[in-house]
Write an enzyme that holds these catalytic residues in place. Structure first.
Site, PDB file in Angstrom:
ATOM      1  N   CYS A  30      17.596 -27.719   2.193  1.00 40.07           N
ATOM      2  CA  CYS A  30      18.842 -27.582   1.442  1.00 40.07           C
ATOM      3  C   CYS A  30      19.013 -26.092   1.205  1.00 40.07           C
ATOM      4  O   CYS A  30      18.898 -25.308   2.136  1.00 40.07           O
ATOM      5  CB  CYS A  30      18.814 -28.415   0.166  1.00 40.07           C
ATOM      6  SG  CYS A  30      17.306 -28.262  -0.823  1.00 40.07           S
ATOM      7  N   ASP A  59      24.835 -30.438  -4.360  1.00 41.87           N
ATOM      8  CA  ASP A  59      23.709 -29.843  -5.083  1.00 41.87           C
ATOM      9  C   ASP A  59      23.698 -30.287  -6.550  1.00 41.87           C
ATOM     10  O   ASP A  59      24.758 -30.445  -7.169  1.00 41.87           O
ATOM     11  CB  ASP A  59      23.807 -28.316  -5.012  1.00 41.87           C
ATOM     12  CG  ASP A  59      22.446 -27.642  -5.117  1.00 41.87           C
ATOM     13  OD1 ASP A  59      21.442 -28.354  -5.276  1.00 41.87           O
ATOM     14  OD2 ASP A  59      22.399 -26.399  -5.022  1.00 41.87           O
ATOM     15  N   MET A  65      14.088 -27.424  -2.917  1.00 42.77           N
ATOM     16  CA  MET A  65      13.378 -27.918  -4.101  1.00 42.77           C
ATOM     17  C   MET A  65      13.969 -29.202  -4.686  1.00 42.77           C
ATOM     18  O   MET A  65      13.347 -29.816  -5.549  1.00 42.77           O
ATOM     19  CB  MET A  65      13.358 -26.842  -5.178  1.00 42.77           C
ATOM     20  CG  MET A  65      12.623 -25.593  -4.767  1.00 42.77           C
ATOM     21  SD  MET A  65      12.601 -24.370  -6.103  1.00 42.77           S
ATOM     22  CE  MET A  65      11.790 -23.014  -5.262  1.00 42.77           C
TER      23      MET A  65
END
Length: 379
Positions: free
Chosen positions: A198, A166, A202
């Protein structure tokens, strides 16, 4: 042809035979209304997703859990906004949210319960493509094993995990070839609608979906980006997609870069950024003979921003190239790694590094060949 980046961080739940028993589970008791801000321009960095929920009355213990989720959502949204450079808001406590980008492609947030599998089956999803890592799941208390086990009960849907870190554009770049290769083969195998997610849906998920549209479905990069942004407020890292494209077409070349900082009696010097992201640090070594702190690092072609951390204080080195201040007020050093710009590969890199690169027919064929030959055993 070998994958540029091996993918040990990938797990697949195989489809079962069509004779298996399918079970129906009731939907969640919460009544959820999702309001998404109007579509924004493709180049607007201040993309924002706003969610609202109207739930039935809850017990005090449930309300306490919701409050904790709200606090975690606030923290995650703050981290995401800072790391992504766009105003993005994710409300985990409101449940799974998603948008159809194309009739066969959905980008959304993470599944939270096994019942979410049923919700996706009802809208024709055949492949659930999860990009989360274990820390992402643990942060919001998502039990991925129960979701995977539930999906295995059905013959008409497959759950696949291909992890990407991430808020890390470099990891995204390095993982895209193998991850999209896995996605490509899953879509060919399963057909139907594909759900790419995810955590918030976004960053990583829209980037993977966008890359798939660019490499496989015939879109120009910004054409696909405009379509994506018209459907879902998000902020995929376009430079990571451009660089991953170039890496496949020209080969992943690396060069050794040496960073130096004049010592002034420092106790500890570290660097953040480069190819490790802003959440990690690499220590430099003091060369007492020269009086410089030194770091040698092999980097692929591209431009990498970084910052020094000197005895805990973040700063930049004015003796090395730097840019800024940016819109957040930060001034960063940068290292630019280039091969021979006059070579065929150098010309290709320059063309595909443009704002709106368009793939030549033979380049798209080469990309698809790569995706087809990047075997499941390698990922």
């Amino acid at each position: 042809m070998n994958c540029l980046q091996n993918l040990p961080r990938c797990s697949v739940s195989p489809l079962l035979g069509f004779g298996c028993i399918q079970r129906d589970h009731s939907s969640s008791s919460s009544s959820l209304k999702m309001l998404i801000s109007p579509p924004i321009k493709a180049n607007d960095p201040k993309s924002r997703l706003v969610l609202h929920a109207v739930s039935e009355s809850k017990s005090s213990s449930e309300m306490s859990g919701v409050a904790k989720d709200e606090e975690k959502s606030d923290e995650y949204s703050q981290d995401m906004t800072q790391a992504m450079g766009a105003v993005l808001t994710y409300r985990h406590e409101l449940g799974m949210n998603y948008n159809f980008i194309r009739p066969d492609l959905i980008v959304g947030s993470c599944l939270q319960t096994p019942e979410d599998v049923d919700k996706l089956r009802k809208i024709g999803v055949k492949t659930i493509f999860c990009l989360q890592q274990d820390p992402d799941l643990e942060y919001f208390g998502v039990d991925i094993s129960s979701i995977q086990a539930y999906a295995k009960k059905y013959s008409d849907i497959q759950h696949i995990r291909c992890e990407i870190r991430d808020f890390d554009a470099f990891d995204l770049r390095m993982r895209l070839p193998a991850v999209v290769g896995t996605l490509y083969k899953a879509v060919k195998r399963n057909g139907g609608v594909t759900y790419v997610h995810c955590t918030a849906g976004m960053g990583r998920a829209p980037a993977v979906a966008l890359t798939y549209m660019f490499w496989v479905q015939g879109y120009k990069l910004m054409e696909a980006h405009k379509l994506l942004m018209s459907k879902r407020s998000c902020f995929p890292k376009l430079d990571a997609i451009r660089n991953a494209t170039i890496d496949i077409l020209t080969g992943l070349k690396r060069k050794t870069v040496t960073l130096t900082l004049k010592d002034k009696g420092f106790s500890r010097v570290e660097i953040s950024g480069l190819d490790i992201g802003w959440g990690q640090r690499i220590p430099l070594t003091l060369d007492k003979g020269t009086g410089f702190w030194i770091l040698k690092r092999e980097l692929p072609e591209g431009q990498f921003e970084y910052k020094y951390i000197i005895d805990g204080e973040w700063t930049h080195n004015e003796a090395e190239p730097f840019i800024g201040p940016n819109k957040d007020g930060h001034t960063n050093n940068y290292a630019k790694v280039v091969d021979d710009p006059t070579s065929v590969d150098g010309t290709t890199r320059e063309r595909l590094s443009s704002e709106d690169p368009e793939l030549l027919e033979e380049e798209r064929s080469k990309l698809i060949q790569f995706l087809e030959t990047c075997s499941e055993a390698e990922v």
